[in-house]
Motif scaffolding. Sequence first.
Motif, mmCIF file in Angstrom:
data_model
loop_
_atom_site.group_PDB
_atom_site.id
_atom_site.type_symbol
_atom_site.label_atom_id
_atom_site.label_comp_id
_atom_site.label_asym_id
_atom_site.label_seq_id
_atom_site.Cartn_x
_atom_site.Cartn_y
_atom_site.Cartn_z
ATOM 1 N N ASP A 198 0.797 -1.223 -0.110
ATOM 2 C CA ASP A 198 0.115 -0.039 0.019
ATOM 3 C C ASP A 198 0.846 1.209 -0.018
ATOM 4 O OD1 ASP A 198 -2.672 1.423 0.460
ATOM 5 O OD2 ASP A 198 -1.719 1.748 1.977
ATOM 6 N N LEU A 199 0.737 2.046 -1.037
ATOM 7 C CA LEU A 199 1.638 3.136 -1.118
ATOM 8 C C LEU A 199 1.570 4.315 -0.160
ATOM 9 C CD1 LEU A 199 3.938 4.107 -3.022
ATOM 10 C CD2 LEU A 199 2.307 5.251 -4.341
ATOM 11 N N ALA A 200 0.155 4.353 0.163
ATOM 12 C CA ALA A 200 -0.154 5.371 1.297
ATOM 13 C C ALA A 200 0.582 5.149 2.535
ATOM 14 C CB ALA A 200 -1.591 5.466 1.451
ATOM 15 N N ARG A 201 0.310 3.916 2.993
ATOM 16 C CA ARG A 201 1.047 3.389 4.222
ATOM 17 C C ARG A 201 2.427 3.370 4.067
ATOM 18 N NH1 ARG A 201 -0.412 -2.501 6.980
ATOM 19 N NH2 ARG A 201 0.600 -2.150 8.989
ATOM 20 N N VAL A 202 3.122 3.167 2.974
ATOM 21 C CA VAL A 202 4.514 3.430 2.717
ATOM 22 C C VAL A 202 5.156 4.869 3.011
ATOM 23 C CG1 VAL A 202 6.433 3.206 1.150
ATOM 24 C CG2 VAL A 202 4.895 1.413 1.304
#
Length: 212
Positions: free
Chosen positions: A38-42
């Motif tokens: 998940d890019l937002a979590r990264v």
Amino acid sequence: MTDIEFDAAVVTAVLAEAGLRGWRGTSLVEAVRDAGLDLARVRKRFPTKLTVLARFGTIADEAALSDVPSVGAVKDRLFDMIMRRFDVHQAHRAGVLAVLDAAALDPVLGLFLGGMASRSMGWLLEGAGLSGSGLRGGLRAQGLLGVWLWSVRAWREDESADLSATMTALDKALDRAGQLAHYIGDDPPVTEDDAAASAPLTPQAPPIDPVI
């Protein structure tokens, strides 16, 4: 996926990419996207590639500091902790080597890695039952950093399955550090077994590559 599992997945993805493309050619976004993370979590947990390296260093330290025995020779405890740290590096060997190669040409990255390694050695000293504070503690930490740097040189060339060359280099470096500590009158060893292998203490670390 827990934060611990997620962080480990990010580290694995980025170092795998680095092993293929080199550290400078690695994109944090592309690496984690290819891994399906998940890019937002990264973005929330890893705003830059350097934060990935910092988390990797912490993971290596956590492995080294797990279940450290409270008795036994200091040298043996340090040997075991450092080899557990190498086990983590070995699991991401290509990526770590790519980072080290990049650090040789990037002073900022080199300083960052050097600071990480210094902090890690302080934790390992404390884990072995030795203080890393004050003048003597600082010298111990510098000495253990020298041991680590010397051993990494061997690890970079060690292609054996059991890291036998790395273990030999580490053992010799710890012996030498212990002899220097005894010669200049460092604190008494923790156990009688430590007479020839007390706290690592040497004025200067070997002038070799910065490491994680």
